[in-house]
Scaffold this active site. Structure first.
Site, PDB file in Angstrom:
ATOM      1  N   HIS A  40       3.869   4.495   4.385  1.00 42.28           N
ATOM      2  CA  HIS A  40       3.659   4.429   5.836  1.00 42.28           C
ATOM      3  C   HIS A  40       3.576   5.849   6.378  1.00 42.28           C
ATOM      4  CE1 HIS A  40       4.266   3.472  10.078  1.00 42.28           C
ATOM      5  NE2 HIS A  40       5.081   4.505  10.091  1.00 42.28           N
ATOM      6  N   GLU A  54       9.472   6.617  15.774  1.00 46.03           N
ATOM      7  CA  GLU A  54       9.821   6.216  14.411  1.00 46.03           C
ATOM      8  C   GLU A  54      10.847   7.169  13.785  1.00 46.03           C
ATOM      9  OE1 GLU A  54       5.584   3.919  13.554  1.00 46.03           O
ATOM     10  OE2 GLU A  54       6.016   5.755  12.444  1.00 46.03           O
ATOM     11  N   ASN A  76       0.806  -1.225   0.000  1.00 40.90           N
ATOM     12  CA  ASN A  76       0.000   0.000   0.000  1.00 40.90           C
ATOM     13  C   ASN A  76       0.841   1.278   0.000  1.00 40.90           C
ATOM     14  OD1 ASN A  76       0.883  -0.086   2.608  1.00 40.90           O
ATOM     15  ND2 ASN A  76      -1.132  -0.198   3.564  1.00 40.90           N
TER      16      ASN A  76
HETATM   17  P1  IDP Z   1      -1.252   1.645   8.469  1.00 38.77           P
HETATM   18  O1  IDP Z   1      -0.015   1.478   7.604  1.00 38.77           O
HETATM   19  O2  IDP Z   1      -2.396   2.228   7.691  1.00 38.77           O
HETATM   20  O3  IDP Z   1      -0.974   2.375   9.757  1.00 38.77           O
HETATM   21  P2  IDP Z   1      -1.349  -0.801  10.067  1.00 38.77           P
HETATM   22  O4  IDP Z   1      -2.607  -1.428  10.568  1.00 38.77           O
HETATM   23  O5  IDP Z   1      -0.466  -0.108  11.044  1.00 38.77           O
HETATM   24  O6  IDP Z   1      -1.755   0.171   8.857  1.00 38.77           O
HETATM   25  O7  IDP Z   1      -0.528  -1.960   9.343  1.00 38.77           O
HETATM   26  C1  IDP Z   1       0.821  -1.762   8.975  1.00 38.77           C
HETATM   27  C2  IDP Z   1       1.011  -2.303   7.571  1.00 38.77           C
HETATM   28  O8  IDP Z   1       0.790  -3.724   7.588  1.00 38.77           O
HETATM   29  C3  IDP Z   1       0.010  -1.805   6.524  1.00 38.77           C
HETATM   30  O9  IDP Z   1       0.347  -0.536   6.000  1.00 38.77           O
HETATM   31  C4  IDP Z   1       0.095  -2.897   5.482  1.00 38.77           C
HETATM   32  O10 IDP Z   1       1.285  -2.802   4.683  1.00 38.77           O
HETATM   33  C5  IDP Z   1       0.195  -4.136   6.363  1.00 38.77           C
HETATM   34  N1  IDP Z   1      -1.124  -4.707   6.665  1.00 38.77           N
HETATM   35  C6  IDP Z   1      -2.055  -4.209   7.533  1.00 38.77           C
HETATM   36  N2  IDP Z   1      -3.141  -4.982   7.580  1.00 38.77           N
HETATM   37  C7  IDP Z   1      -2.901  -6.005   6.739  1.00 38.77           C
HETATM   38  C8  IDP Z   1      -3.662  -7.164   6.333  1.00 38.77           C
HETATM   39  O11 IDP Z   1      -4.792  -7.402   6.782  1.00 38.77           O
HETATM   40  N3  IDP Z   1      -3.074  -8.001   5.419  1.00 38.77           N
HETATM   41  C9  IDP Z   1      -1.830  -7.778   4.900  1.00 38.77           C
HETATM   42  N4  IDP Z   1      -1.089  -6.715   5.250  1.00 38.77           N
HETATM   43  C10 IDP Z   1      -1.607  -5.835   6.142  1.00 38.77           C
HETATM   44 MG    MG Z   2       0.167   1.822  11.379  1.00 39.42          MG
END
Ligand code: IDP
Ligand code: MG
Length: 139
Positions: free
Chosen positions: A117, A128, A114
């Protein structure tokens, strides 16, 4: 609201796809000042530590593999309300749920790959930022 700092990563998918310039342009148009920026590649242990909060999650192994597969760009950003503001510009974690015009809506392939970060709170931003930058490097 005073000027605040946040931390961001252009992830390996976006760097490899040549989207770094467009993502930086969106961030700068949203009013962020870049006060630190470096390309790096994470070792497995660094990715595990950075995402340590997620270590019990089923996607942790895949996330570490993704974050170590190629170069990333780490950034320190400054703006009013920077933490919340960057999260708005990024869009939802899952690009399928991301608002029109957000970085993840424009560039992300799926919930894992995605593109970007962004710190989720001022306290995590401080941790961080310190993970990647010495304070003397932030200009
Ligand atoms: P964020 O990046 O929007 O803060 P977080 O929940 O902190 O999201 O998750 C960290 C990263 O882990 C996400 O940006 C994504 O790359 C990965 N991730 C989060 N949820 C999932 C999932 O359900 N499946 C696969 N990868 C995930
Ligand atoms: Mg996060």
């Amino acid at each position: 609201m005073s000027v605040e700092r946040t931390f961001s990563i252009i992830k390996s998918d976006a760097v490899a796809a040549g989207q770094s310039g467009e993502i930086l342009a969106i961030i700068q148009k949203a009013g962020f000042k870049i006060i630190g920026l470096r390309m790096t590649r994470l070792a497995e242990i660094e990715a595990q530590n950075f995402y340590g909060v997620h270590k019990e999650r089923p996607f942790f192994g895949g996330l570490v593999k993704f974050m170590t597969e190629g170069p990333i760009i780490v950034m320190a950003l400054e703006r009013e309300d920077a933490v919340k503001g960057l999260r708005e510009v990024m869009g939802a974690t899952n690009p399928a749920n991301a608002a029109e015009g957000t970085i993840r809506k424009l560039f992300a392939a799926n919930i894992e790959r995605n593109c970007i970060h962004g710190s989720d709170a001022p306290e995590t931003a401080a941790v961080e930022l310190a993970f990647f930058f010495r304070s003397s490097e932030l200009l």
